[in-house]
Design an enzyme around this catalytic site. Structure first.
Site, mmCIF file in Angstrom:
data_model
loop_
_atom_site.group_PDB
_atom_site.id
_atom_site.type_symbol
_atom_site.label_atom_id
_atom_site.label_comp_id
_atom_site.label_asym_id
_atom_site.label_seq_id
_atom_site.Cartn_x
_atom_site.Cartn_y
_atom_site.Cartn_z
ATOM 1 N N ASP A 30 0.835 -1.214 0.000
ATOM 2 C CA ASP A 30 0.000 0.000 0.000
ATOM 3 C C ASP A 30 0.866 1.259 0.000
ATOM 4 O O ASP A 30 0.667 2.174 0.815
ATOM 5 C CB ASP A 30 -0.928 0.014 1.225
ATOM 6 C CG ASP A 30 -1.653 -1.292 1.440
ATOM 7 O OD1 ASP A 30 -2.068 -1.910 0.439
ATOM 8 O OD2 ASP A 30 -1.807 -1.707 2.603
ATOM 9 N N GLU A 203 -11.402 -0.517 -3.660
ATOM 10 C CA GLU A 203 -10.714 0.116 -2.533
ATOM 11 C C GLU A 203 -9.467 0.843 -3.036
ATOM 12 O O GLU A 203 -9.168 0.854 -4.236
ATOM 13 C CB GLU A 203 -10.333 -0.925 -1.483
ATOM 14 C CG GLU A 203 -9.320 -1.961 -1.956
ATOM 15 C CD GLU A 203 -9.014 -3.023 -0.913
ATOM 16 O OE1 GLU A 203 -9.772 -3.137 0.071
ATOM 17 O OE2 GLU A 203 -8.013 -3.755 -1.088
#
Length: 462
Positions: A30, A203
């Site tokens: 991420d 997401e």
């Protein structure tokens, strides 16, 4: 490891393009990189222990690979912000630093919500950091992956949140860095088959504003090899809080690629390299595993931070190509005399074309020469092990067969550009005085003694 390539003959000038090597960081998922006005890149990411937020900085993107890493915050031992510390992002807003991240409760690790840290320090690695708490108004369900951007003078917040069986993407206006106003707008929900593999997920939003449009990338499906990046688009003049303003591309813009050895690319951010080129930052694994065989991707620590250039199609949309192989940065060779045209391979014949939408066809890794490590060879990005080579004075991309002849045919001296010393020309190792040049849209190996032909044998590296 990057290859240090010596030059053959007259030295070519230092290439202006920024150079970097993948992966940038092991076991960092991420990833978020922010380029600040102080000349530093700031890099944060999820650590596999899910217990802390780390930060590093460097004056170059490649420098982040070896920059010291500082722990700037650790999870609580009880209560909120006590588990699953995920997806931190660093932003500089109104003179202060902010980190957005997701966290669960120590006693309920799946009660995940978005939180905010704040610091007024000049160097955010020094801190201190103040906990601003959960984004307000507080979310009542599983929420994560908050990001922020400014468009037309208004700051927005985008994030992912579960509703029923779906993880959706929502958008709202920010009043201050930890407070949003009004009812959040649902702008994306998983509908396509590639968004629903393993789980129904949208997401990890990230925003890119260019060419009269707002582009929002997002990640979809389970976080194993199914993970992929999609694209939403809205007109720059539209009401971003109107769901009708957004359109979703039907296919992913970046997905697993067995040829390049990259699996599950996702949860990206954007930055700009030192040379001004556009860069996508994301994670992937270098092996393929599937749900259903006892493998839980959340316990797999080996997502790696990667960076690569992306380009722009003639219609103004971004082109991310494929997740490039590990190793040195791929480049594109742009014709000096036809600056809208690039070398690309099609059915393995190398030609010159504009607007190469199949981007990886026009990307090559510059590596040490197969026949002479002081020279160079050019390896195809989407066909690793295939190299630019001349055969019967035509230029092809072909698989290295291990023969001496192939190695010689695929090895070139990197020269200062015949028509422009700031660019490059490629001289054959086994036919000195003959250069890669374009003629009639195709690539050949030919002598170019006449200055009138120098331009056709000169290329810019993008």
């Amino acid at each position: 490891m990057a290859v240090s390539v010596a030059l053959v003959g007259p030295a070519a000038p230092a290439r202006a393009a920024a150079v970097f090597t993948n992966p940038l960081a092991e076991q960092r998922a991420d990833p978020h990189i922010y380029r600040h006005t102080d000349g530093y890149y700031y890099f944060t990411a999820t650590v596999p222990e899910y217990d802390r937020i780390v930060l590093r900085r460097a004056t170059t993107l490649q420098g982040l690979a070896t920059a010291p890493e500082q722990v700037i915050w650790r999870r609580h031992s009880t209560g909120e912000m006590g588990a699953h510390i995920w997806a931190p992002e660093i932003h500089f807003i109104d003179g202060r630093w902010y980190i957005y991240f997701a966290a669960g409760r120590a006693e309920d690790v799946w009660a995940i919500r978005p939180y905010v840290l704040e610091s007024s320090a000049a160097n955010p690695l020094d801190g201190p950091w103040v906990e601003r708490g959960q984004l307000q108004p507080a979310r009542s369900s599983f929420s994560l992956d908050a990001t922020t951007f400014v468009h037309n003078g208004q700051r927005y917040l985008a994030w992912a949140e579960y509703a029923g069986s779906n993880s959706n993407i929502y958008l709202a206006r920010l009043v201050n860095p930890w407070t949003y106003a009004g009812t959040p707008t649902l702008i994306a929900t998983p509908t396509y088959a590639w968004e629903t593999r393993g789980y129904r997920v949208n997401e990890g939003p990230a925003v890119l504003i260019r060419n009269g449009r707002v582009f929002l990338t997002y990640s979809a499906s389970a976080t194993d090899a199914s993970y992929a990046i999609g694209l939403l688009t809205a007109a720059a003049g539209s009401d971003l809080l109107n769901p009708a303003s957004w359109s979703k591309r039907a296919t992913p813009v970046l997905a697993s690629d067995g040829r390049t050895g990259q699996w599950g690319p996702g949860h990206n951010s954007f930055t700009v390299a030192e040379d001004g080129s556009d860069v996508i930052v994301y994670h992937s694994r270098n092996y393929e595993r599937y749900l259903g065989n006892g493998y839980d991707p959340l316990t797999d620590p080996n997502r790696r931070t990667r960076i690569q250039r992306f380009y722009w199609n003639a219609d103004g949309t971004p082109n991310f190509g494929v997740p490039v192989p590990d190793g040195a940065t791929p480049v594109r060779l742009r014709a000096h005399d036809l600056p809208d045209r690039y070398l690309r391979h099609w059915e393995f014949r190398v030609r010159l074309e504009p607007d190469v939408t199949n981007l990886a066809d026009s990307q090559f890794r510059i590596v040490a020469g197969l026949a002479d490590p002081s020279a160079i060879s050019l390896e195809s990005t989407n066909y690793p092990g295939y190299y630019l080579r001349h055969r019967d004075h035509q230029v092809w991309v072909e698989r290295n067969d291990g023969s001496n002849l192939f190695r010689q045919d695929a090895t070139f001296g990197r020269r200062a550009g015949l028509a422009d010393p700031a660019k490059v020309s490629l001289e054959s190792m086994n036919f000195p005085g003959q250069y890669v040049r374009h003629r009639g849209g195709l690539l050949y190996l030919e002598a170019v003694a006449d200055p009138a032909g120098w331009a056709s044998a000169t290329f810019a590296l993008d």
